[in-house]
Design an enzyme around this catalytic site. Structure first.
Site, PDB file in Angstrom:
ATOM      1  N   PHE A 201       0.822  -1.224   0.000  1.00  0.00           N
ATOM      2  CA  PHE A 201       0.000   0.000   0.000  1.00  0.00           C
ATOM      3  C   PHE A 201       0.855   1.272   0.000  1.00  0.00           C
ATOM      4  O   PHE A 201       0.597   2.213   0.755  1.00  0.00           O
ATOM      5  CB  PHE A 201      -0.944   0.025   1.210  1.00  0.00           C
ATOM      6  CG  PHE A 201      -2.100  -0.925   1.146  1.00  0.00           C
ATOM      7  CD1 PHE A 201      -2.421  -1.617  -0.002  1.00  0.00           C
ATOM      8  CD2 PHE A 201      -2.888  -1.142   2.287  1.00  0.00           C
ATOM      9  CE1 PHE A 201      -3.491  -2.494  -0.043  1.00  0.00           C
ATOM     10  CE2 PHE A 201      -3.972  -2.016   2.257  1.00  0.00           C
ATOM     11  CZ  PHE A 201      -4.270  -2.704   1.091  1.00  0.00           C
TER      12      PHE A 201
ATOM     13  N   LYS B 104     -13.196  -6.324  -1.817  1.00  0.00           N
ATOM     14  CA  LYS B 104     -12.247  -7.107  -2.611  1.00  0.00           C
ATOM     15  C   LYS B 104     -11.673  -8.231  -1.757  1.00  0.00           C
ATOM     16  O   LYS B 104     -11.090  -7.975  -0.695  1.00  0.00           O
ATOM     17  CB  LYS B 104     -11.128  -6.216  -3.143  1.00  0.00           C
ATOM     18  CG  LYS B 104     -10.207  -6.936  -4.138  1.00  0.00           C
ATOM     19  CD  LYS B 104      -9.315  -5.957  -4.867  1.00  0.00           C
ATOM     20  CE  LYS B 104      -8.502  -6.654  -5.961  1.00  0.00           C
ATOM     21  NZ  LYS B 104      -7.710  -5.695  -6.757  1.00  0.00           N
TER      22      LYS B 104
END
Length: 337
Positions: free
Chosen positions: A110, A202
């Site tokens: 990330f 997701k």
């Protein structure tokens, strides 16, 4: 021309090559696709799409080139993953090409400039088209649910849909949020702040049948807009590499499609699904639709196929639909589930 460009890019570090690609797109050097075949127009979770082929999160982490990717021919573009605070991600090197396998391993973690910067870019110059925002939690967060709520509040005014990413393998403990109890609380908190923006979740491909059933039940009960199936995998199907991280690309196609089919069955085809994992051709997209997806996403397929991949997928998909006598994308969804 693409073969020459790819040859040059493949001679340098993958992350540097990606940055050069993004910069070129910012300068307006990206190609433009022609108008879509009307047969490909479809709707998912109330969102009208000119075609069902989308860009997966990870390519444009910081909302720098959503307009360029829409012009490339994608029916929708997913930006992110963005976190509440900027973070540098994991140590480099952290992206690895497996050229012979047409695959990539990444352990980025990330890395992004934070949700505020991404939202500011979109707010300053919002391109025409469907744009989703993929949100995550900071690695050092003490309250990950609060991070997702903060992300939801930040993006809800610029996003056509929000994706709650709880399936990256590169943030320790993140996939624990797929546990039914954790997921129930997370969905309730996010939907409480999403207003009327559709929320997708997701999920990972590394799930057994019990986990799939549990996630499906919570998603249906929680009234999310849909699921994105799936993220990268920690497994190494027919791939030999010592590198840790999430595997994407061609080896992920078969296992991710099986998980997609399992989710279609577990939800009774009552929940919209977006199929991701190994999509690189029109036949791949068609198989995902037949397995239960209402739309598909790709990223690694672009690395190896280039910008023309998107247009060719759409042409081939429309031809397959016509060959089999279908009048709309929706007609084929879930036939093999």
């Amino acid at each position: 021309m693409f073969d020459l460009i790819r040859s040059a890019l493949f001679r340098i570090d993958p992350e540097r090559a990606h940055e050069l690609t993004i910069t070129a797109l910012e300068w307006g050097l990206g190609p433009r696709d022609r108008l879509d075949d009307p047969l490909l127009a479809t709707t998912i979770a109330g969102i009208q799409l000119p075609n069902p082929v989308g860009l997966a999160a990870g390519f444009d982490k910081d909302a720098r080139v959503p307009g360029a990717m829409l012009r490339l021919g994608f029916g929708f573009v997913e930006v992110g993953t963005v976190t509440p605070r900027p973070q540098v991600g994991n140590a480099k090197p952290r992206i690895f090409r497996l050229v012979a396998d047409k695959a990539v391993i990444n352990r980025l973690g990330f890395n992004n400039g934070g949700v505020a910067a991404a939202v500011a870019r979109l707010g300053a110059k919002r391109p025409t088209g469907v744009i989703g925002l993929n949100i995550g939690a900071n690695k050092d967060s003490v309250d990950r649910v609060a991070d997702y709520v903060a992300g939801t509040i930040a993006v809800r005014n610029v996003a056509d849909y929000i994706t709650v990413n709880i399936s990256s393998p590169n943030t320790p403990g993140l996939r624990g949020l797929q546990d039914p109890g954790e997921l129930t609380a997370l969905i309730a908190a996010v939907l409480g702040e999403a207003r009327r923006v559709p929320v997708f979740v997701k999920v990972a491909p590394d799930l057994d049948h019990d986990a799939i059933d549990g996630i499906a039940r919570v998603a249906l009960d929680g009234k999310v807009a849909g699921l994105i199936v799936s993220n990268t995998t920690l497994a190494r199907p027919d791939v030999a590499s010592p590198e840790g991280g999430g595997l994407s690309g061609a080896p992920l196609f078969a296992p991710s499609t099986e998980v997609l089919r399992a989710f279609a069955r577990a939800t009774g085809k009552a929940l919209p699904l977006i199929g991701a994992g190994g999509v690189a051709t029109g036949a791949h997209a068609y198989a995902k639709l037949r397995a239960g997806a209402s739309a598909v996403q790709l990223y690694t397929g672009l690395v190896y196929g280039g910008p023309g991949t998107v247009g060719q997928i759409k042409i081939d998909l429309a031809n397959l639909l016509r060959r089999d006598g279908f009048a709309a994308v929706a007609d084929v969804v879930g036939l093999d589930a």
